[in-house]
Design an enzyme around this catalytic site. Structure first.
Site, PDB file in Angstrom:
ATOM      1  CG  ASP A 176       3.165 -12.037   2.905  1.00  0.00           C
ATOM      2  OD1 ASP A 176       4.284 -12.128   3.447  1.00  0.00           O
ATOM      3  OD2 ASP A 176       2.830 -12.742   1.936  1.00  0.00           O
ATOM      4  CG  HIS A 209       6.095 -10.795   0.349  1.00  0.00           C
ATOM      5  ND1 HIS A 209       6.492 -10.194  -0.825  1.00  0.00           N
ATOM      6  CD2 HIS A 209       5.495 -11.955  -0.012  1.00  0.00           C
ATOM      7  CE1 HIS A 209       6.129 -10.934  -1.850  1.00  0.00           C
ATOM      8  NE2 HIS A 209       5.519 -12.021  -1.373  1.00  0.00           N
TER       9      HIS A 209
END
Length: 421
Positions: A176, A209
């Protein structure tokens, strides 16, 4: 062995603050953070930083080597990386995003991401982090970092606070790196530079992500387009290709398992009774939570991680589990219905996994207070947490994504928008 997951080490990041005003073309997102009852809350900062017209941009300090150039021999140095950090910091405070190519030209971006991608794609799904230095007879400490989410200034502080990567200090980042925050591109490029410079002292794992779906929804794609303009699509595609090469997990010193999400299911492959041959094997997937079983490290090593978006259905479910799964107080394995991908695993699954691989769990993994954790030799069984508040002052900028129109990435996903190839 400890089980270290993203829930323990999360930087103060931009989680979903109230929607700001519509962003101008050269804007990004940032918030000031505060800690309340052990949880991180966010307060939106005021609209965009002082954006000077192109003909009145400030002159960079003489000590900065701008624009950044790729070394003639292709070999990075610690001086090159420190200049990169200083240039990113200074430009984030003085240049609008559209001026980013004058800081990191696309040719330099191409060189960096090419070298880094080749390096990452060669690493296994679960990397072995060896802190033992036989030549010197010493053992390095290991710093494990959770979500960074484009918070460049917090990352710069963390590296200085923990100490930069060195022969005596290894970093494991649990993913992320992009989305939400305003400086995902700078954050990711900086970490790639450290990886290229010290490949056995910096390990970059994949987060949920680092995917096409999340980056198209939570701001990173728009950030790249805002910073590179007509070259933005090219840069974004290169980033997606690099994301595919990020390993899924790590084992530190043979006794600490780290991953962004968590545990994963077993996807057994058994030959058909009527047909023989590899191409006729049947893959039996356990979708019923009553028959879900815990996966093995061997299965993890064989999973196909080179996908733009980890699948939520089909035979290649392990990457999605490792990136999206969550711990639960309820025993057993169950589909993660709230997210629509990954699993929920109970304490009994944790104990089974740790016992099978001679690991040792720590209660701190359920806390969400540390910005980073340090594992010290010789046994790496004493996780030392270090926390800090968000770095201020920082540039005041707007969002690259609409907080009102998108759901939190911790909630149910729009699976139809995700790529399954």
């Amino acid at each position: 062995m400890h089980l270290v997951l993203r829930h323990t080490m999360t930087l103060p990041t931009d989680s979903e603050p109230p929607p700001p005003s519509p962003p101008p073309p050269d804007s990004a997102t940032d918030t000031a953070t505060a800690t309340e009852n052990g949880a991180t809350t966010t307060t939106p900062t005021s609209s965009s930083s002082s954006e000077n017209p192109p003909d009145s941009l400030p002159t960079p300090p003489q000590e900065l080597q701008l624009p950044i150039s790729w070394p003639q021999d292709g070999t990075l140095s610690v001086e090159w990386i420190h200049n990169l950090m200083q240039c990113f910091d200074w430009s984030s405070r003085n240049f609008p995003p559209s001026e980013f190519p004058s800081v990191l030209p696309v040719q330099v971006f191409d060189s960096l991401i090419l070298v880094a991608s080749k390096m990452l794609h060669k690493e296994p799904n679960c990397v072995t982090v060896d802190p033992f230095r036989p030549n010197s007879g010493t053992t390095a400490s290991v710093v494990v970092v959770g979500d960074v989410h484009g918070q460049l200034h917090d990352l710069l502080f963390l590296l200085k606070d923990a100490g930069y990567p060195s022969d005596d200090r290894i970093f494991v980042f649990n993913g992320d790196y992009v989305d939400r925050g305003a400086w995902g591109l700078e954050t990711f490029m900086l970490l790639l530079a450290w990886k290229v410079f010290m490949p056995h002292n910096v390990y970059l794992l994949r987060g949920n992500h680092e995917s096409k779906y999340c980056t198209s929804v939570y701001g990173y794609e728009k950030e790249v387009m805002a910073k590179y303009g007509d070259k933005g699509k090219h840069v974004y595609r290169k980033c997606l290709g690099c994301f595919e090469g990020l390993p899924l997990a790590s084992i530190v010193a043979g006794c600490v398992f780290t991953a962004h999400g968590g545990l994963f299911r077993s996807v057994t492959v058994t030959p058909s009774k009527r047909l023989k041959g590899k191409k006729n094997r049947k893959i039996h997937l356990n979708h019923d939570n009553k028959t879900l079983t815990l996966g093995s490290l061997e299965e993890l090593s064989k999973a196909r991680r080179s996908v733009l978006d980890p699948p939520w259905e089909g035979p290649n479910l392990i990457p999605g589990d490792v990136l999206w799964s969550d711990p639960s107080k309820n025993p057993g394995l169950a589909p993660n219905k709230e997210r629509g991908i990954g699993l929920l695993w109970g304490p009994d699954c944790t104990e089974e996994f740790l016992k099978k691989y001679q690991l040792k769990a720590t209660e701190e993994r359920y806390n969400n207070k540390g910005a980073y954790v340090v594992l010290e030799p010789p046994n790496f069984d004493n996780a030392i947490f270090h926390g800090f508040t968000a770095v201020t002052p920082r540039p005041k900028v707007n969002a690259y994504y609409n907080f009102e129109e998108v759901i939190d990435s911790d909630e149910e996903l729009d699976l139809e928008s995700m790529v399954t190839s």
